[in-house]
Write a protein that holds these residues in place. Structure first.
Motif, short mmCIF file in Angstrom:
data_model
loop_
_atom_site.label_atom_id
_atom_site.label_comp_id
_atom_site.label_asym_id
_atom_site.label_seq_id
_atom_site.Cartn_x
_atom_site.Cartn_y
_atom_site.Cartn_z
N ASN A 93 3.02 -4.05 -8.65
CA ASN A 93 4.38 -4.48 -8.32
C ASN A 93 4.70 -4.31 -6.83
N GLY A 94 3.78 -3.75 -6.07
CA GLY A 94 4.03 -3.53 -4.65
C GLY A 94 3.83 -4.79 -3.83
N TYR A 95 4.40 -4.80 -2.65
CA TYR A 95 4.22 -5.91 -1.71
C TYR A 95 3.91 -5.34 -0.33
N HIS A 96 2.77 -5.75 0.24
CA HIS A 96 2.36 -5.24 1.55
C HIS A 96 1.93 -6.35 2.50
N GLY A 97 2.25 -7.60 2.18
CA GLY A 97 1.92 -8.68 3.08
C GLY A 97 1.04 -9.73 2.44
N MET A 98 0.81 -10.80 3.21
CA MET A 98 0.05 -11.93 2.68
C MET A 98 -1.12 -12.33 3.56
N GLY A 99 -1.60 -11.38 4.37
CA GLY A 99 -2.81 -11.64 5.13
C GLY A 99 -4.02 -11.55 4.21
N GLY A 100 -5.19 -11.85 4.75
CA GLY A 100 -6.40 -11.84 3.94
C GLY A 100 -6.65 -10.50 3.27
N LEU A 151 -3.72 -5.78 -1.32
CA LEU A 151 -2.81 -4.68 -1.63
C LEU A 151 -1.62 -5.15 -2.46
N THR A 152 -1.11 -6.32 -2.11
CA THR A 152 0.05 -6.87 -2.83
C THR A 152 -0.30 -7.08 -4.29
N SER A 153 0.59 -6.65 -5.17
CA SER A 153 0.27 -6.67 -6.60
C SER A 153 1.35 -7.39 -7.39
N PHE A 180 -11.39 -6.58 -3.08
CA PHE A 180 -12.58 -5.73 -3.06
C PHE A 180 -12.25 -4.36 -2.48
N GLY A 181 -12.53 -3.32 -3.24
CA GLY A 181 -12.29 -1.96 -2.77
C GLY A 181 -10.86 -1.48 -2.97
N ILE A 182 -10.02 -2.30 -3.60
CA ILE A 182 -8.61 -1.95 -3.79
C ILE A 182 -8.34 -1.78 -5.29
N HIS A 183 -7.67 -0.69 -5.64
CA HIS A 183 -7.36 -0.38 -7.04
C HIS A 183 -5.85 -0.31 -7.21
N HIS A 184 -5.32 -0.99 -8.22
CA HIS A 184 -3.89 -1.03 -8.47
C HIS A 184 -3.53 -0.11 -9.62
N ALA A 185 -2.76 0.92 -9.30
CA ALA A 185 -2.38 1.92 -10.29
C ALA A 185 -1.11 1.52 -11.02
N LEU A 186 -0.92 2.10 -12.19
CA LEU A 186 0.32 1.92 -12.95
C LEU A 186 1.50 2.29 -12.07
N ASN A 187 2.48 1.40 -12.02
CA ASN A 187 3.63 1.62 -11.16
C ASN A 187 4.53 2.73 -11.71
N ALA A 188 5.07 3.55 -10.81
CA ALA A 188 5.96 4.64 -11.22
C ALA A 188 7.38 4.10 -11.41
N ASP A 189 7.52 3.25 -12.40
CA ASP A 189 8.79 2.56 -12.69
C ASP A 189 9.45 3.23 -13.89
N VAL A 190 10.50 3.99 -13.63
CA VAL A 190 11.13 4.76 -14.71
C VAL A 190 12.03 3.90 -15.59
N TYR A 191 12.23 2.63 -15.25
CA TYR A 191 13.01 1.74 -16.11
C TYR A 191 12.09 0.93 -17.03
N ARG A 192 11.07 0.30 -16.48
CA ARG A 192 10.21 -0.56 -17.28
C ARG A 192 8.87 0.08 -17.63
N GLY A 193 8.56 1.22 -17.04
CA GLY A 193 7.29 1.88 -17.32
C GLY A 193 7.32 2.68 -18.62
N TYR A 209 3.15 9.95 -14.00
CA TYR A 209 2.79 8.76 -13.21
C TYR A 209 1.76 9.10 -12.14
N ALA A 210 1.88 10.26 -11.52
CA ALA A 210 0.93 10.64 -10.48
C ALA A 210 -0.47 10.84 -11.05
N ASP A 211 -0.56 11.27 -12.30
CA ASP A 211 -1.87 11.46 -12.92
C ASP A 211 -2.65 10.16 -13.03
N GLU A 212 -1.93 9.02 -13.00
CA GLU A 212 -2.62 7.73 -12.98
C GLU A 212 -3.46 7.58 -11.72
N ILE A 213 -2.98 8.11 -10.61
CA ILE A 213 -3.75 8.07 -9.37
C ILE A 213 -4.98 8.96 -9.50
#
Length: 408
Positions: free
Chosen positions: A160-167, A172-174, A186-199, A212-216
């Motif tokens: 659910n994060g946004y970090h840009g639209m470069g190559g 990173l953007t999820s 490649f080399g990027i892992h997307h963890a469960l978002n720490a969303d206390v409403y929809r998580g 949520y931190a244990d997901e990391i």
């Protein structure tokens, strides 16, 4: 409660002592036709009937007819001190008249003075600045710095994060909305978002931040070699809907990241420069100290300026090769950056953001009590999200209603 949004009795915006300059340029229809003919069609506009903005003054913008609008969007959290703020305009005009461009291969006072002003707002160890031009560029550079310094490759970020639209930053953007099909993860892992409403866990749970931190921790243990280059997250997710993490979440994540020899990278592109009201930087709300901070948007009040701020040790590791940016530290952009920081202090804008934000949140909470379609209200300062739903129990998103409200 009701799901209907009343259209009657909509109040008018307050009077404002400003007269826009009469517009004498090409027509709105001509602009639309020129855009269709010459501008890439992916460059979209808001609203079924697009608004043409030709002038701005502080919190207001004006269309070609002189009609005034309240800019609650602030140019995507960019115009932090107001459109065409007199102090920023003066600084830009004076610098532009003297010198518009100079690379960092030569000395110039503005970049040095501005970098010190920026560092003075950071925790003590964050004392090295690398100026760039956009948030995407800053996040791309932060990834590279982390990989060079740690000599590790894997980077963890949040769904659910946004970090840009470069190559690289697209990796990173999820959010599928912002991602194209060519490989970029490649080399990027997307963890469960720490969303206390929809998580899966909410603030009523015991140790919700730890869960949520244990997901990391799990990703580090099961998806990497046990060492990572870093973890990057917005201090409050912006494009994802103003998602506020549970208290203590980033601090716990920081522990896991450092144990894995990685760096904590905090994206302050939207949350920085007092937008949260409660702190100059969003990470202050989580009582955590990053290893790298990325900045953009409000940093220059609309001018192309961004920054990566880190420690001397990490900065030194980056000197193994030559790294250069043609427009980094542009004198005009740095002059704007200085004027923004001065304006924030002179006009006490952090306190103002906190007061206005609290007022707005209180009003939205009251609306939530009246309307079933408002599932959640969250945020801090002027980083605020309203979650519209079809059903409060299922929390099914009501995108159609959101579109209707956007058109009001």
């Amino acid at each position: 409660m009701t799901n209907k949004i009343p259209r009657q009795n909509i109040p008018s915006i307050p009077s404002y002592n400003y007269q826009p300059t009469p517009y004498i340029g090409i027509s709105k229809q001509q602009v639309i036709e020129l855009r269709k003919q010459y501008i890439n069609p992916v460059v979209a506009t808001y609203y079924k009937q697009p608004i043409m903005i030709v002038e701005g003054s502080m919190q207001y913008v004006f269309d070609e007819t002189g009609k005034r609008y309240l800019d609650a969007f602030a140019g995507i959290a960019t115009i932090n001190v107001g459109h065409s703020h007199p102090h920023v305009v003066k600084a830009v005009q004076e610098q532009s008249a003297k010198l518009q461009h100079l690379t960092t291969l030569y000395l110039h006072p503005t970049i040095a003075e501005y970098s010190k002003m920026l560092v003075d707002k950071m925790p003590d160890d964050l004392s090295m600045v690398y100026l760039v031009n956009s948030g995407s560029e800053a996040n791309d550079l932060a990834m590279l710095m982390a990989r060079v310094y740690t000599e590790n490759f894997d980077i963890i970020t949040l769904r659910n994060g946004y970090h840009g639209m470069g190559g690289n930053t697209m990796g990173l953007t999820s959010q599928s909305t912002w991602k194209y099909s060519p490989p970029h993860n490649f080399g990027i892992h997307h963890a469960l978002n720490a969303d206390v409403y929809r998580g899966p866990w909410n603030n009523n749970e015991n140790n919700v931040a730890d869960k949520y931190a244990d997901e990391i921790k799990n990703i580090i243990e099961y998806a990497t070699c046990g060492k990572i280059a870093g973890f990057i997250a917005e201090s409050i997710q912006g494009m994802g809907g103003a998602i506020v993490y549970p208290d203590g979440y980033l601090r716990k994540v920081s522990d896991y990241v450092h144990q894995a020899k990685g760096l904590l990278i905090i994206d302050e592109v939207q949350t920085g420069f007092c937008r949260t009201g409660k702190g100059f930087w969003g990470f202050e709300l989580q009582d955590v100290k990053p290893d790298i901070v990325t900045l953009a948007k409000g940093i220059g009040n609309g001018l192309p300026l961004a920054a990566v701020v880190t420690t001397p040790e990490i900065a030194q590791a980056f000197t193994q090769k030559i790294h250069f940016n043609t427009f980094a530290g542009n004198p005009v952009s740095c002059a704007a950056g200085k004027a923004v920081l001065e304006t924030i202090e002179r006009e006490n804008l952090q306190q103002n953001c906190s007061l206005v934000g609290d007022y707005l949140l209180e009003g939205l909470d009251n609306l939530q009590e009246k309307y079933e379609c408002i599932g959640d209200v969250r945020g801090c300062g002027l980083m605020i999200g309203v979650d519209l739903v079809k059903n409060r129990e299922t929390k099914e998103a009501n995108s159609e209603l959101a579109s209707q409200i956007h058109e009001l």
